[in-house]
Write an enzyme that holds these catalytic residues in place. Sequence first.
Site, short mmCIF file in Angstrom:
data_model
loop_
_atom_site.label_atom_id
_atom_site.label_comp_id
_atom_site.label_asym_id
_atom_site.label_seq_id
_atom_site.Cartn_x
_atom_site.Cartn_y
_atom_site.Cartn_z
N GLU A 1 -26.63 105.39 74.89
CA GLU A 1 -28.10 105.50 74.84
C GLU A 1 -28.69 106.05 76.14
O GLU A 1 -29.67 105.53 76.66
CB GLU A 1 -28.74 104.15 74.47
CG GLU A 1 -28.48 103.77 73.03
CD GLU A 1 -29.37 102.67 72.48
OE1 GLU A 1 -30.31 102.25 73.18
OE2 GLU A 1 -29.13 102.24 71.36
C1 LIG Z 1 -18.20 103.49 73.30
C2 LIG Z 1 -19.19 104.55 73.05
C3 LIG Z 1 -19.99 104.52 71.92
C4 LIG Z 1 -20.86 105.57 71.63
N1 LIG Z 1 -21.55 105.57 70.46
C5 LIG Z 1 -22.22 106.71 70.10
C6 LIG Z 1 -22.78 106.84 68.79
O1 LIG Z 1 -22.71 105.94 67.97
N2 LIG Z 1 -23.41 108.00 68.48
C7 LIG Z 1 -23.51 109.03 69.37
O2 LIG Z 1 -24.06 110.06 69.02
N3 LIG Z 1 -23.02 108.92 70.63
C8 LIG Z 1 -22.36 107.79 71.00
N4 LIG Z 1 -21.83 107.69 72.25
C9 LIG Z 1 -22.01 108.78 73.20
C10 LIG Z 1 -22.86 108.45 74.39
O3 LIG Z 1 -24.20 108.45 74.05
C11 LIG Z 1 -22.48 109.46 75.49
O4 LIG Z 1 -21.23 109.06 75.97
C12 LIG Z 1 -23.49 109.58 76.56
O5 LIG Z 1 -24.62 110.24 76.09
C13 LIG Z 1 -22.97 110.32 77.80
O6 LIG Z 1 -22.35 111.51 77.45
P1 LIG Z 1 -20.90 111.84 78.07
O7 LIG Z 1 -20.05 110.64 77.88
O8 LIG Z 1 -20.44 113.11 77.48
O9 LIG Z 1 -21.16 111.98 79.61
P2 LIG Z 1 -21.63 113.32 80.38
O10 LIG Z 1 -22.83 113.88 79.73
O11 LIG Z 1 -20.45 114.20 80.58
O12 LIG Z 1 -22.11 112.71 81.76
C14 LIG Z 1 -21.20 112.41 82.82
C15 LIG Z 1 -22.00 111.76 83.95
O13 LIG Z 1 -22.97 112.68 84.44
C16 LIG Z 1 -24.26 112.09 84.44
N5 LIG Z 1 -25.24 113.14 84.15
C17 LIG Z 1 -25.24 114.02 83.12
N6 LIG Z 1 -26.31 114.82 83.21
C18 LIG Z 1 -27.01 114.45 84.29
C19 LIG Z 1 -28.21 114.91 84.92
N7 LIG Z 1 -28.94 115.90 84.44
N8 LIG Z 1 -28.61 114.29 86.03
C20 LIG Z 1 -27.90 113.27 86.55
N9 LIG Z 1 -26.76 112.80 86.01
C21 LIG Z 1 -26.32 113.39 84.90
C22 LIG Z 1 -24.21 111.01 83.39
O14 LIG Z 1 -25.13 109.98 83.68
C23 LIG Z 1 -22.77 110.52 83.52
O15 LIG Z 1 -22.71 109.57 84.53
C24 LIG Z 1 -20.97 106.63 72.55
C25 LIG Z 1 -20.21 106.64 73.72
C26 LIG Z 1 -19.32 105.64 73.97
C27 LIG Z 1 -18.47 105.71 75.20
#
Ligand SMILES: Cc1cc2nc3c(=O)[nH]c(=O)nc-3n(C[C@H](O)[C@H](O)[C@H](O)COP(=O)(O)OP(=O)(O)OC[C@H]3O[C@@H](n4cnc5c(N)ncnc54)[C@H](O)[C@@H]3O)c2cc1C
Length: 834
Positions: free
Chosen positions: A508
């Site tokens: 989220e």
């Molecule tokens: C267990 C689990 C359950 C989930 N359930 C769902 C689900 O039901 N449905 C769904 O759609 N998604 C789901 N997700 C996805 C989740 O919402 C994403 O993992 C999340 O949005 C972050 O994306 P990412 O993991 O690709 O991280 P990335 O986007 O690769 O981010 C990596 C890091 O960079 C930081 N970052 C990225 N952009 C910026 C910026 N502009 N400025 C500063 N910092 C930044 C982030 O905060 C993070 O620390 C789930 C994820 C997990 C791990």
Amino acid sequence: MSTLVFLMLLVAAMFVLGMRRAPLWTWAVLAGVAALLWQAGIADRGYNLGRLGFWQILGWLPALVLGLLSVRAIRRALVVAPAFRAISGVMPKVSETERQALDAGTVGFDAQLFSGRPDWSKLREVPAITLNDEEQAFLDGPTEALCAMIDDWQVRFRSKEIPDEIWRFAREKGFLGMLISKDHGGLGFSAQAQSLILGKIASRSPDVVTIVMVPNSLGPGELIEKYGTDAQKAHWLPRLARGEEIPCFSLTGPTSGSDAATMRDIGVVTRGLHEGQEVLGIRLTWDKRYITLGPKATVVGLAFRLFDPEDLLGGGDDVGITVALIPASHPGVNIGRRHLPSGAAFPNGPNWGKDVFIPIDWVIGGEKMAGQGWRMLMECLAAGRAISLPSSAAAGAKAMLRFTSAYGRIRRQFGLPVARMEGIEEPLARMVETAYVNEAARAVTASMVSRGEKPSVISALMKYQTTERMRSAVNDAMDIHGGRGICDGPSNYLQSAYQMVPVGITVEGANILTRSLIAFAQGALRSHPYLFKEIQALQESERERGLADFERAFLAHASFTVANFFGAAFHNLTGGLLIELPEKPGVHGQWYRQLVRASRNFALVADLTVALLGGGMKVKQRLTGRLADALSELYLTSCVLKRFEDDGSPEADQPIVEMAVRNGLYRFQEALRGTIDNFPVMPARIVMRWIVFPLGAPYRPAPDRVSQQAARLVVQPGEVRDRLTRHIYVSHDPDDPTGLLEVTLAKVVEAEPAERKLERAVRAGIVRRYHDRDWFKEAVDKGVLTEAEGGLLREVEALTSRVVAVDHFDPAEVKPSFAAVGHNSQGLDGLAAE
Ligand SMILES: Cc1cc2nc3c(=O)[nH]c(=O)nc-3n(C[C@H](O)[C@H](O)[C@H](O)COP(=O)(O)OP(=O)(O)OC[C@H]3O[C@@H](n4cnc5c(N)ncnc54)[C@H](O)[C@@H]3O)c2cc1C
């Protein structure tokens, strides 16, 4: 009149006008009067009043300029129109997805904090925790029963999934349809009730709460309830409410994580065959991952970008982000494989499909809602982010405190309960603060949502703050438990929380992004009294209307800035002592004053930050992150004062409130100081430092005396401990690892006087305490203890040895059960192609 008196009067008058946001012409009058007096004073020393020399002209200049600027036409030509042109260039450009995110949700108490003059009645009118009879009965009945059914070790280690009987119970009792209205077969519970129910389950099992949370948060149920067509509501909602359908919501993909709007998943509007008939529909290709409940889902909520090259919908080629509901059994949907997130047991996995045709009716809300997906998601998130994760994070912090305070009192080293040692009291006090603050803010925010608010800025800061604080509480709990928390097994009640912390941090809106990009950077646009109006005016297509709107907002903004400048300086120089108190401030009047003072300072710094950095703010994330922290501390600390009042101002809680407020103000100050010290515009840095900290930094963290009092309150069974850990599941079953803690704690406290006698005798060498001896009998025989005391201590010893015991296993028992199972990290391009 002496020059000193003259200057003092002038400055006093400027403070009065500035703080009262007096109109420009009054400033012109003041400048005129000052010039006249100045000239008269100079004349006393031999100058002629009637002759205008260089210094006299200079003295009249401010009055002249201000007077001219008081004339609207001149002001517009000389200031407003050039500012309009200049600011257009530096103001943050708002993209369509950003605009939809900004438009989503409501502004509430956050705007009060941005205003620098919070109106406490706005916070106080938010109801204290209130549940109707049905909700209360559900919390005390089915929720309690569900918690009692959960065997955490069985869930997360032995079966590595949520047992069928839990799914069945959750379905039958309606847990999966709490937010679905009664008309559609759901429970139609308030946000506060949902928050408390989720919290109670979370305190028992972070895995089990996930299967209840997802159907009740952003996802198919909510989207259909709010935006679905009548036919979709009639078909899906009763099934979802009864748990006959298990939903998941698929937004994230390998290339679109935090930046979800840039998804590569596409749908193309076309005609195709569905159930033997040619219909208007969408041909979809997608690749999603991390989807919670995915492997169990019977219906997939899918977000994708929709294109309409043949203009079949009549709205052009790029329709925009769209959400559809697709049965998992639909041909071409690949779903069912599992990720193993932090070793947790809740179902989570990828899904993908290539050239899958779906009828247009499957778009949530039907054809007319095609392209509205991002707005729908942002609107749901504006409220949803305030419920699910803050509930779990508050409950988690409370559970960690309940377990750890008991363990710390039971576990003895060096002849003392470890919780009595100052080194342990320090993290324990931190845990007390987290439990109190997280719950205070959870309750207030859930009540806001219950009464219809969608507080997008508050929900963003709640999400990252409560989960971060929960992380710190779990780490403190682990440290205080020592090896007992680290070795896993059925008796370890910390590991599931420890494993799941990163999930709450990431989903989220990952915390770093939420802190540095959303809470303040978007918050400033949303909650600032004038900024958004100015941006809207700048983007107005009709220039004259834009200029007129801009003029209104710009002038109000200017007087707001001046008011903050004088208001902050005044309150900082007078220590906030002259700030008006809210009605019935109780014992915490001084903290209300300090919060208003802090809010003034925040308003000043926030305002200068947006004004001077403009669009550059997005890349100055160290600053926006600190300002998000500052805003969060203001909000959370305000909630602490409200909670204390809502709880009936219990005297016993005062040290906890004092600790939380002092620490909150201190962290606020450090966040603001960090912003100012690192502010890239030097003159603004100097002015802000001078205004905000004219006499140095005023706040210190809570003194050791106060935090020690707070830590000691919680290791004592009773009212304060119960209030601090309210609304979580508390077992009293000695065969349950957490119930054993409760039973043992009560006995340990009862036996402490006898324990002290025994300890003294051991130290004096009268009684010897080694594995091969019966030291209780020896103590009774030697008259150190009475028979009853000896019996009680023997019982405590037996219970305590169970509490401190850790599990050990036959190596064959713990061999990973999935070692021989195949795995794959590919989605669309890998598995689908096979
Ligand atoms: C267990 C689990 C359950 C989930 N359930 C769902 C689900 O039901 N449905 C769904 O759609 N998604 C789901 N997700 C996805 C989740 O919402 C994403 O993992 C999340 O949005 C972050 O994306 P990412 O993991 O690709 O991280 P990335 O986007 O690769 O981010 C990596 C890091 O960079 C930081 N970052 C990225 N952009 C910026 C910026 N502009 N400025 C500063 N910092 C930044 C982030 O905060 C993070 O620390 C789930 C994820 C997990 C791990």
